[in-house]
Design a protein around this motif. Sequence first.
Motif, PDB file in Angstrom:
ATOM      1  N   GLY A  52      32.375 -14.823 -33.719  1.00  0.00           N
ATOM      2  CA  GLY A  52      31.718 -13.751 -34.459  1.00  0.00           C
ATOM      3  C   GLY A  52      31.198 -14.175 -35.822  1.00  0.00           C
ATOM      4  O   GLY A  52      30.765 -13.337 -36.615  1.00  0.00           O
ATOM      5  N   ARG A  53      31.257 -15.478 -36.104  1.00  0.00           N
ATOM      6  CA  ARG A  53      30.729 -15.958 -37.395  1.00  0.00           C
ATOM      7  C   ARG A  53      29.213 -16.059 -37.337  1.00  0.00           C
ATOM      8  O   ARG A  53      28.657 -16.521 -36.336  1.00  0.00           O
ATOM      9  CB  ARG A  53      31.310 -17.342 -37.728  1.00  0.00           C
ATOM     10  N   ARG A 208      22.182  -5.347 -20.837  1.00  0.00           N
ATOM     11  CA  ARG A 208      22.442  -3.914 -20.967  1.00  0.00           C
ATOM     12  C   ARG A 208      23.393  -3.390 -19.875  1.00  0.00           C
ATOM     13  O   ARG A 208      24.362  -2.710 -20.163  1.00  0.00           O
ATOM     14  CB  ARG A 208      21.123  -3.141 -20.945  1.00  0.00           C
ATOM     15  N   ASP A 209      23.077  -3.733 -18.628  1.00  0.00           N
ATOM     16  CA  ASP A 209      23.839  -3.165 -17.509  1.00  0.00           C
ATOM     17  C   ASP A 209      24.757  -4.175 -16.833  1.00  0.00           C
ATOM     18  O   ASP A 209      25.104  -4.024 -15.667  1.00  0.00           O
ATOM     19  CB  ASP A 209      22.874  -2.573 -16.481  1.00  0.00           C
ATOM     20  N   GLU A 240      25.555  -5.010 -27.250  1.00  0.00           N
ATOM     21  CA  GLU A 240      25.826  -3.762 -27.981  1.00  0.00           C
ATOM     22  C   GLU A 240      27.286  -3.359 -27.985  1.00  0.00           C
ATOM     23  O   GLU A 240      27.707  -2.560 -28.810  1.00  0.00           O
ATOM     24  CB  GLU A 240      24.986  -2.613 -27.392  1.00  0.00           C
ATOM     25  N   THR A 241      28.050  -3.831 -27.016  1.00  0.00           N
ATOM     26  CA  THR A 241      29.448  -3.379 -26.900  1.00  0.00           C
ATOM     27  C   THR A 241      30.395  -4.570 -26.761  1.00  0.00           C
ATOM     28  O   THR A 241      29.979  -5.669 -26.367  1.00  0.00           O
ATOM     29  CB  THR A 241      29.632  -2.489 -25.652  1.00  0.00           C
ATOM     30  N   THR A 242      31.665  -4.317 -27.066  1.00  0.00           N
ATOM     31  CA  THR A 242      32.645  -5.391 -26.893  1.00  0.00           C
ATOM     32  C   THR A 242      32.780  -5.756 -25.418  1.00  0.00           C
ATOM     33  O   THR A 242      33.053  -6.903 -25.085  1.00  0.00           O
ATOM     34  CB  THR A 242      34.034  -4.990 -27.446  1.00  0.00           C
ATOM     35  N   ALA A 243      32.530  -4.792 -24.541  1.00  0.00           N
ATOM     36  CA  ALA A 243      32.589  -5.083 -23.107  1.00  0.00           C
ATOM     37  C   ALA A 243      31.503  -6.091 -22.709  1.00  0.00           C
ATOM     38  O   ALA A 243      31.769  -7.035 -21.957  1.00  0.00           O
ATOM     39  CB  ALA A 243      32.454  -3.798 -22.301  1.00  0.00           C
ATOM     40  N   HIS A 244      30.283  -5.904 -23.229  1.00  0.00           N
ATOM     41  CA  HIS A 244      29.220  -6.897 -23.017  1.00  0.00           C
ATOM     42  C   HIS A 244      29.692  -8.267 -23.493  1.00  0.00           C
ATOM     43  O   HIS A 244      29.569  -9.268 -22.797  1.00  0.00           O
ATOM     44  CB  HIS A 244      27.978  -6.564 -23.862  1.00  0.00           C
ATOM     45  N   TYR A 259      23.358  -5.345 -31.563  1.00  0.00           N
ATOM     46  CA  TYR A 259      23.824  -4.336 -32.506  1.00  0.00           C
ATOM     47  C   TYR A 259      25.326  -4.436 -32.765  1.00  0.00           C
ATOM     48  O   TYR A 259      25.796  -4.074 -33.835  1.00  0.00           O
ATOM     49  CB  TYR A 259      23.471  -2.932 -32.002  1.00  0.00           C
ATOM     50  N   LEU A 260      26.087  -4.928 -31.773  1.00  0.00           N
ATOM     51  CA  LEU A 260      27.526  -5.098 -31.980  1.00  0.00           C
ATOM     52  C   LEU A 260      27.808  -5.969 -33.204  1.00  0.00           C
ATOM     53  O   LEU A 260      28.773  -5.740 -33.930  1.00  0.00           O
ATOM     54  CB  LEU A 260      28.170  -5.722 -30.730  1.00  0.00           C
ATOM     55  N   PHE A 261      26.965  -6.951 -33.443  1.00  0.00           N
ATOM     56  CA  PHE A 261      27.176  -7.903 -34.542  1.00  0.00           C
ATOM     57  C   PHE A 261      26.277  -7.628 -35.730  1.00  0.00           C
ATOM     58  O   PHE A 261      26.442  -8.240 -36.792  1.00  0.00           O
ATOM     59  CB  PHE A 261      26.955  -9.325 -34.040  1.00  0.00           C
TER      60      PHE A 261
END
Length: 278
Positions: A52-53, A208-209, A240-244, A259-261
């Motif tokens: 995540g850096r 996305r999906d 967009e999500t932690t699941a992705h 967008y998550l980051f």
Amino acid sequence: RAKDAGRNTLRFFDPDMQQAVNRRALLETELHNGLRRAQFLLLYQPQVDSQGRVTGAEALVRWQHPVQGMVPPSEFIPLAEESGLILPLGQWVMETALRQQARWQQDPLFAHLSLAINVSARQFLQDDFVAQVLALVRQTGANPAQIKLELTESLLLDNVDSVISTMRALKAHGLGFSLDDFGTGYSSLSYLKRLPLDQIKIDQGFVRDVLLDASDAAIARSIIALAGSLGLSVIAEGVETTAHHQFLLAHGCQAFQGYLFGRPLTLEDFESRVRQGE
Ligand code: C2E
Ligand code: MG
Ligand code: MG
Ligand code: MG
């Protein structure tokens, strides 16, 4: 009867359609003015590693129109491409981004950052594209090793050989290449093998999906594997999500944008994001 008038005639009188046509014509004229009046700006969207850096950013252009407000690139880039204004606009983007990278170079906090710059096909296919870019690199003092040019598959519709030689010429000076929106175009795997790329970007449409659609998941996994076997790095966009993120990480993807980051940020916000070290 109205039906017999034919689709085009009916469409012509559709007020929404007419409004869209007007807006388009207006925007095209205004693009010229916008360039002269410095109405464009770059936003910087963080790109992160598996921890995540923030490792860099993608520069994304915006048009701040005095009356229309913020016009998204999906509206004006196609217009700029048709009208040829993409050439001066693309040059402005290139110069602004390289100048920024050169500034980051001077600051230990930012010196490690890479910068990805979108290049449209028409811009890339100019005879003097290599000379233009190298001149700007020299003028700005940017480090070419930290610049990645993002190309799309539309470039490959014709003239693969000249695309390859332009890429080679720039690579010889240290610039890198990323293939944007991968999987949405028409390029064959044999092109992929021939192009001197450094990175493939998994299109956000597959991301996305990825958890809902088994074929999108299979495509995303295949792209990651393909990149690995061709010796290319891979970055997922539209995360967009932690699941992705978890899914992609589990399948070997090590670089992310979405967008998550972080959304595309103003320079100021991007820099404070990097300062926070998150
Ligand atoms: P792109 O190069 O594929 O850029 C990614 C787009 O996805 C950006 O849209 C970004 O804001 C958006 N995005 C990033 N993360 C997410 C996410 O998690 N979810 C969703 N839904 N979207 C996300 P943007 O900034 O509107 O740009 C759209 C396209 O316009 C770009 O797609 C690129 O093709 C073009 N573009 C932008 N800037 C430039 C430029 O300077 N030059 C050229 N030639 N094209 C540009
Ligand atoms: Mg891009
Ligand atoms: Mg993309
Ligand atoms: Mg895209």
